[in-house]
Design a protein around this motif. Sequence first.
Motif, PDB file in Angstrom:
ATOM      1  N   ALA A   1       0.852  -1.189   0.000  1.00  0.00           N
ATOM      2  CA  ALA A   1       0.000   0.000   0.000  1.00  0.00           C
ATOM      3  C   ALA A   1       0.884   1.233   0.000  1.00  0.00           C
ATOM      4  O   ALA A   1       1.994   1.223   0.547  1.00  0.00           O
ATOM      5  N   ARG A   2       0.390   2.285  -0.604  1.00  0.00           N
ATOM      6  CA  ARG A   2       1.099   3.561  -0.592  1.00  0.00           C
ATOM      7  C   ARG A   2       0.102   4.691  -0.787  1.00  0.00           C
ATOM      8  O   ARG A   2      -1.053   4.466  -1.171  1.00  0.00           O
ATOM      9  N   ILE A   3       0.540   5.890  -0.518  1.00  0.00           N
ATOM     10  CA  ILE A   3      -0.266   7.091  -0.777  1.00  0.00           C
ATOM     11  C   ILE A   3       0.154   7.638  -2.130  1.00  0.00           C
ATOM     12  O   ILE A   3       1.335   7.922  -2.355  1.00  0.00           O
ATOM     13  N   SER A   4      -0.777   7.732  -3.058  1.00  0.00           N
ATOM     14  CA  SER A   4      -0.512   8.357  -4.348  1.00  0.00           C
ATOM     15  C   SER A   4      -1.223   9.705  -4.388  1.00  0.00           C
ATOM     16  O   SER A   4      -2.105   9.976  -3.572  1.00  0.00           O
ATOM     17  N   TRP A   5      -0.843  10.520  -5.367  1.00  0.00           N
ATOM     18  CA  TRP A   5      -1.370  11.889  -5.381  1.00  0.00           C
ATOM     19  C   TRP A   5      -1.939  12.249  -6.738  1.00  0.00           C
ATOM     20  O   TRP A   5      -1.337  11.986  -7.770  1.00  0.00           O
ATOM     21  N   ARG A   6      -3.151  12.820  -6.688  1.00  0.00           N
ATOM     22  CA  ARG A   6      -3.718  13.470  -7.853  1.00  0.00           C
ATOM     23  C   ARG A   6      -3.437  14.964  -7.709  1.00  0.00           C
ATOM     24  O   ARG A   6      -2.690  15.373  -6.835  1.00  0.00           O
ATOM     25  N   GLU A   7      -4.064  15.753  -8.562  1.00  0.00           N
ATOM     26  CA  GLU A   7      -3.812  17.195  -8.510  1.00  0.00           C
ATOM     27  C   GLU A   7      -4.296  17.808  -7.205  1.00  0.00           C
ATOM     28  O   GLU A   7      -3.648  18.697  -6.646  1.00  0.00           O
ATOM     29  N   ASP A   8      -5.445  17.366  -6.708  1.00  0.00           N
ATOM     30  CA  ASP A   8      -6.048  18.048  -5.556  1.00  0.00           C
ATOM     31  C   ASP A   8      -6.422  17.110  -4.417  1.00  0.00           C
ATOM     32  O   ASP A   8      -7.124  17.509  -3.495  1.00  0.00           O
ATOM     33  N   GLU A   9      -5.960  15.841  -4.465  1.00  0.00           N
ATOM     34  CA  GLU A   9      -6.302  14.925  -3.390  1.00  0.00           C
ATOM     35  C   GLU A   9      -5.303  13.771  -3.328  1.00  0.00           C
ATOM     36  O   GLU A   9      -4.566  13.507  -4.279  1.00  0.00           O
ATOM     37  N   ALA A  10      -5.307  13.122  -2.184  1.00  0.00           N
ATOM     38  CA  ALA A  10      -4.466  11.947  -1.984  1.00  0.00           C
ATOM     39  C   ALA A  10      -5.323  10.695  -2.085  1.00  0.00           C
ATOM     40  O   ALA A  10      -6.518  10.722  -1.791  1.00  0.00           O
ATOM     41  N   CYS A  11      -4.702   9.598  -2.509  1.00  0.00           N
ATOM     42  CA  CYS A  11      -5.415   8.329  -2.658  1.00  0.00           C
ATOM     43  C   CYS A  11      -4.622   7.216  -1.997  1.00  0.00           C
ATOM     44  O   CYS A  11      -3.384   7.225  -1.994  1.00  0.00           O
ATOM     45  N   LEU A  12      -5.341   6.248  -1.445  1.00  0.00           N
ATOM     46  CA  LEU A  12      -4.733   5.026  -0.949  1.00  0.00           C
ATOM     47  C   LEU A  12      -4.684   4.049  -2.117  1.00  0.00           C
ATOM     48  O   LEU A  12      -5.709   3.735  -2.718  1.00  0.00           O
ATOM     49  N   GLU A  13      -3.488   3.572  -2.431  1.00  0.00           N
ATOM     50  CA  GLU A  13      -3.279   2.719  -3.601  1.00  0.00           C
ATOM     51  C   GLU A  13      -2.669   1.394  -3.159  1.00  0.00           C
ATOM     52  O   GLU A  13      -1.810   1.356  -2.278  1.00  0.00           O
ATOM     53  N   VAL A  14      -3.113   0.300  -3.783  1.00  0.00           N
ATOM     54  CA  VAL A  14      -2.591  -1.032  -3.486  1.00  0.00           C
ATOM     55  C   VAL A  14      -1.998  -1.632  -4.758  1.00  0.00           C
ATOM     56  O   VAL A  14      -2.567  -1.504  -5.848  1.00  0.00           O
ATOM     57  N   LEU A  15      -0.851  -2.286  -4.596  1.00  0.00           N
ATOM     58  CA  LEU A  15      -0.177  -2.922  -5.723  1.00  0.00           C
ATOM     59  C   LEU A  15       0.075  -4.385  -5.388  1.00  0.00           C
ATOM     60  O   LEU A  15       0.516  -4.711  -4.282  1.00  0.00           O
ATOM     61  N   ARG A  16      -0.234  -5.250  -6.366  1.00  0.00           N
ATOM     62  CA  ARG A  16       0.051  -6.674  -6.241  1.00  0.00           C
ATOM     63  C   ARG A  16       0.746  -7.153  -7.513  1.00  0.00           C
ATOM     64  O   ARG A  16       0.475  -6.645  -8.606  1.00  0.00           O
ATOM     65  N   VAL A  17       1.625  -8.134  -7.352  1.00  0.00           N
ATOM     66  CA  VAL A  17       2.363  -8.649  -8.501  1.00  0.00           C
ATOM     67  C   VAL A  17       1.390  -9.212  -9.530  1.00  0.00           C
ATOM     68  O   VAL A  17       0.478  -9.971  -9.190  1.00  0.00           O
ATOM     69  N   GLY A  18       1.554  -8.808 -10.786  1.00  0.00           N
ATOM     70  CA  GLY A  18       0.702  -9.288 -11.865  1.00  0.00           C
ATOM     71  C   GLY A  18      -0.574  -8.514 -12.056  1.00  0.00           C
ATOM     72  O   GLY A  18      -1.372  -8.848 -12.937  1.00  0.00           O
ATOM     73  N   GLU A  19      -0.800  -7.475 -11.232  1.00  0.00           N
ATOM     74  CA  GLU A  19      -2.008  -6.663 -11.346  1.00  0.00           C
ATOM     75  C   GLU A  19      -1.638  -5.198 -11.534  1.00  0.00           C
ATOM     76  O   GLU A  19      -0.555  -4.761 -11.138  1.00  0.00           O
ATOM     77  N   GLU A  20      -2.543  -4.444 -12.121  1.00  0.00           N
ATOM     78  CA  GLU A  20      -2.349  -3.011 -12.247  1.00  0.00           C
ATOM     79  C   GLU A  20      -2.533  -2.350 -10.878  1.00  0.00           C
ATOM     80  O   GLU A  20      -3.325  -2.829 -10.056  1.00  0.00           O
ATOM     81  N   PRO A  21      -1.801  -1.253 -10.596  1.00  0.00           N
ATOM     82  CA  PRO A  21      -2.042  -0.524  -9.346  1.00  0.00           C
ATOM     83  C   PRO A  21      -3.521  -0.153  -9.221  1.00  0.00           C
ATOM     84  O   PRO A  21      -4.156   0.250 -10.195  1.00  0.00           O
TER      85      PRO A  21
END
Length: 228
Positions: free
Chosen positions: A58-78
């Motif tokens: 899991a990580r925090i990703s950023w758009r222009e005006d907000e933060a998002c919780l993002e999950v990454l798994r091997v073989g899958e798109e974020p």
Amino acid sequence: MSLDAPRPIHRDRSVLLLAAAAVVVLVTVGLVLTFGVNRPPELGGLVAGSDAPPEGIARISWREDEACLEVLRVGEEPREVTCQFEGGELLGWRDGTIAMRTWSSVGEELVFVEEATGAVTRRLVPPEESKDLPTSPYGAVRALTSGGTMTVTDAASGAVVWRVEVPSNYRIDVSARTGDGAWIAMVDSASRLLLVAADGSAPPRVWVEDLGNSYDPLLWEGTGTVPE
């Protein structure tokens, strides 16, 4: 009938030399643009079904005006789990729940997110003592560059994880280890998510080629603390 004055030979040679120099500059610029002079180390890709941990990151990703919780798994798109907060700090990920401390214009909260659905299951205004909650071991490695060679060592054991020739501007930005300590994820200055065995038995592999912003910490599934 007048004759044209002879053209100075030295002037012609100067023009030719200048033209040749310009061609060399253009070719050099073209090569730099095509191949680069500060390219990151070349690494193989990480593919689904390969020797890799089943846990996600899991990580925090950023758009222009907000933060998002993002999950990454091997073989899958974020995958964006949930957004619509102004910033946050990952605390723990256990039993399908990701705990994070968030802040926004309404104040600071402890937020509990169901990873599979993105549903926020609880929101708590954290007491002062919550500020002392432990966080995931974000600094899993140390990277030292000397004479064009980067040596990456396990921050806990001091064992060499990776040694590689690198350009002067290359670095490791963030890193985190799995709960069992067997794997380390790293984000480099080329915004690549890398995966390497903590025993250094093989070079890192590229998990995600372009992660975007690379300065936010990573949190492995099964690590950190989920407050009661």
